[in-house]
Design a protein around this motif. Sequence first.
Motif, PDB file in Angstrom:
ATOM      1  N   HIS A 137      38.094  67.593  33.044  1.00  0.00           N
ATOM      2  CA  HIS A 137      37.545  67.737  31.531  1.00  0.00           C
ATOM      3  C   HIS A 137      36.495  66.784  31.621  1.00  0.00           C
ATOM      4  O   HIS A 137      36.566  65.796  31.690  1.00  0.00           O
ATOM      5  CB  HIS A 137      38.813  67.375  30.776  1.00  0.00           C
ATOM      6  N   ALA A 138      35.503  67.172  30.584  1.00  0.00           N
ATOM      7  CA  ALA A 138      34.306  66.223  30.322  1.00  0.00           C
ATOM      8  C   ALA A 138      34.283  66.130  28.803  1.00  0.00           C
ATOM      9  O   ALA A 138      34.353  67.023  28.100  1.00  0.00           O
ATOM     10  CB  ALA A 138      33.047  67.187  30.731  1.00  0.00           C
ATOM     11  N   VAL A 142      49.002  62.477  33.168  1.00  0.00           N
ATOM     12  CA  VAL A 142      48.276  61.485  31.873  1.00  0.00           C
ATOM     13  C   VAL A 142      47.400  60.690  32.130  1.00  0.00           C
ATOM     14  O   VAL A 142      47.616  59.768  32.832  1.00  0.00           O
ATOM     15  CB  VAL A 142      49.449  61.023  31.115  1.00  0.00           C
ATOM     16  N   LEU A 143      46.214  60.928  31.661  1.00  0.00           N
ATOM     17  CA  LEU A 143      45.241  59.850  31.830  1.00  0.00           C
ATOM     18  C   LEU A 143      44.926  59.231  30.669  1.00  0.00           C
ATOM     19  O   LEU A 143      44.184  60.055  29.943  1.00  0.00           O
ATOM     20  CB  LEU A 143      43.877  60.735  32.757  1.00  0.00           C
ATOM     21  N   VAL A 144      44.733  58.104  30.475  1.00  0.00           N
ATOM     22  CA  VAL A 144      44.527  57.152  29.302  1.00  0.00           C
ATOM     23  C   VAL A 144      43.058  56.791  29.340  1.00  0.00           C
ATOM     24  O   VAL A 144      42.687  56.237  30.370  1.00  0.00           O
ATOM     25  CB  VAL A 144      45.240  56.252  28.976  1.00  0.00           C
ATOM     26  N   THR A 183      44.074  60.345  25.474  1.00  0.00           N
ATOM     27  CA  THR A 183      44.869  60.878  26.487  1.00  0.00           C
ATOM     28  C   THR A 183      44.484  62.322  26.712  1.00  0.00           C
ATOM     29  O   THR A 183      43.959  63.074  25.925  1.00  0.00           O
ATOM     30  CB  THR A 183      46.126  60.666  26.666  1.00  0.00           C
ATOM     31  N   VAL A 184      44.123  62.606  28.179  1.00  0.00           N
ATOM     32  CA  VAL A 184      43.899  63.900  28.881  1.00  0.00           C
ATOM     33  C   VAL A 184      45.323  63.956  29.307  1.00  0.00           C
ATOM     34  O   VAL A 184      45.695  63.312  30.243  1.00  0.00           O
ATOM     35  CB  VAL A 184      42.850  63.958  29.661  1.00  0.00           C
ATOM     36  N   PRO A 227      48.215  55.689  22.762  1.00  0.00           N
ATOM     37  CA  PRO A 227      47.931  57.030  23.124  1.00  0.00           C
ATOM     38  C   PRO A 227      48.864  58.003  23.113  1.00  0.00           C
ATOM     39  O   PRO A 227      49.953  57.733  23.539  1.00  0.00           O
ATOM     40  CB  PRO A 227      47.290  56.772  24.375  1.00  0.00           C
ATOM     41  N   ILE A 228      48.465  59.255  22.575  1.00  0.00           N
ATOM     42  CA  ILE A 228      49.648  60.232  22.270  1.00  0.00           C
ATOM     43  C   ILE A 228      49.789  61.008  23.514  1.00  0.00           C
ATOM     44  O   ILE A 228      48.840  61.525  24.164  1.00  0.00           O
ATOM     45  CB  ILE A 228      49.272  61.077  21.196  1.00  0.00           C
ATOM     46  N   ILE A 229      51.039  61.072  23.878  1.00  0.00           N
ATOM     47  CA  ILE A 229      50.955  62.217  25.269  1.00  0.00           C
ATOM     48  C   ILE A 229      51.699  63.496  24.939  1.00  0.00           C
ATOM     49  O   ILE A 229      51.084  64.731  25.340  1.00  0.00           O
ATOM     50  CB  ILE A 229      52.407  61.456  26.270  1.00  0.00           C
ATOM     51  N   GLU A 230      52.726  63.447  23.910  1.00  0.00           N
ATOM     52  CA  GLU A 230      53.275  64.957  23.487  1.00  0.00           C
ATOM     53  C   GLU A 230      53.576  64.957  22.174  1.00  0.00           C
ATOM     54  O   GLU A 230      54.042  63.732  21.510  1.00  0.00           O
ATOM     55  CB  GLU A 230      54.462  65.140  24.460  1.00  0.00           C
ATOM     56  N   GLN A 231      53.357  65.981  21.631  1.00  0.00           N
ATOM     57  CA  GLN A 231      53.932  66.295  20.155  1.00  0.00           C
ATOM     58  C   GLN A 231      54.427  67.666  19.946  1.00  0.00           C
ATOM     59  O   GLN A 231      53.967  68.764  20.794  1.00  0.00           O
ATOM     60  CB  GLN A 231      52.704  66.094  19.166  1.00  0.00           C
ATOM     61  N   ASP A 232      55.140  67.845  18.838  1.00  0.00           N
ATOM     62  CA  ASP A 232      55.539  69.183  18.559  1.00  0.00           C
ATOM     63  C   ASP A 232      56.142  69.176  17.205  1.00  0.00           C
ATOM     64  O   ASP A 232      56.536  67.826  16.402  1.00  0.00           O
ATOM     65  CB  ASP A 232      56.780  69.610  19.378  1.00  0.00           C
TER      66      ASP A 232
END
Length: 290
Positions: free
Chosen positions: A37-38, A271-273, A286-287, A229-234
Motif C-alpha cells: 500500500h502506498a 498489522v503495520l503501524v 495502521t495498515v 492505532p486502530i486495528i479492528e472495528q465493527d
Amino acid sequence: MNTATLLVSCPDQKGLVAKISDWVFSHGGNILHADQHADSTAGLFLMRVEWDLDNFGLTRTEIAPTFAQLASAIQAKWHIQFSDYVRRIAIFVSKQDHCLYDLILRQRSHELPAIIPVVISNHPDLEQVAHNFGINYHYLPITPENKLEQEKQQLALLKQYQIDLVLLAKYMQVLSPEFLSQFSQVINIHHSFLPAFAGANPYHRAYKRGVKIIGATAHYVTEELDEGPIIEQDVIRVSHRDSVNDLIRKGKDLERIVLARAVRQHLENRVLVYGQSANSGLGIRTVVFD
C-alpha cells in the motif's frame, strides 16, 4: 510449512516491489503472499511479504543482517517474524468475563496461534475461570495510592512468564506511561466505535444520544487514552426500542468478535503501524493486510 513474514515501511519510490521481491528470490525464497500500500499523504510505501523457508538460502540468523543492507538503501523500517514462533499472551481483566472466555476458547480451538500462561486482574472475581482452564491467575488490587507499585509487580510477572503481548480484555484501568515505556505491545478492546464515545460509560452516553448504531474498537494502547492505532472495528444497528442493557448485551457480542480479529491479525503479522503521534495532527495509523 515454516514461513518468514517481512513488514516494511519506507519513503515511497519507484521499484520497491521489485527490489524486495528480488531480494527474496535471490536467496531462493518462494513468495506465498505479498501485499502493498502506498500512502500518498504520508509519502510512505508499506508492504507485507511472506515466503516459504524450505530451501531458503539463508539461515534465520542470517536473514536480518542480510536484509538490513537493502533496508538501509531504501531507508526502511522493518520487522521479520517466523511462523513457528508461538507468542505468549497475558490477559488483563477486571470483573467482566465475556472476552476472557472467548479468548481462551479460541486459543484452545487453535484459532489463535498463541499460549496463554497467565491472567492478571485487579479483582479476584475471575480466578476460578482461569483455574478451570489451567491458567495461572494473579490478583493485584489497584488503588490510586499503590498503582505504580502494582504495575511494577505486573511487569515482573510479564518477565517471569516471558510474555510477548498483553490483552486488555475489559481491564477497567488505564496503564501508566511508566508501564507502557517498559512494555508497549498491548491491545485494548474499547466498547464504542472510536473516536465516538471515548472514555468511560460509552453505552450510557450512546443511549442518551439516541444513536442508531453502536460499535467496538480494538487498538494498540498508547499514553493518550483511547487514541492508539486502530486495528479492528465493527458496528451493529440498534433502535429506539433498545434499553441501555440491550446496548450492553449487543455490544458484548461485538467486543468478543472485534478483539479476537485484532489479536489474530497481530499474531499473523498483518498489522503495520506508521505515522506520527496523535498530537502532531497526522495521527498514528495502521495498515492491516488481508
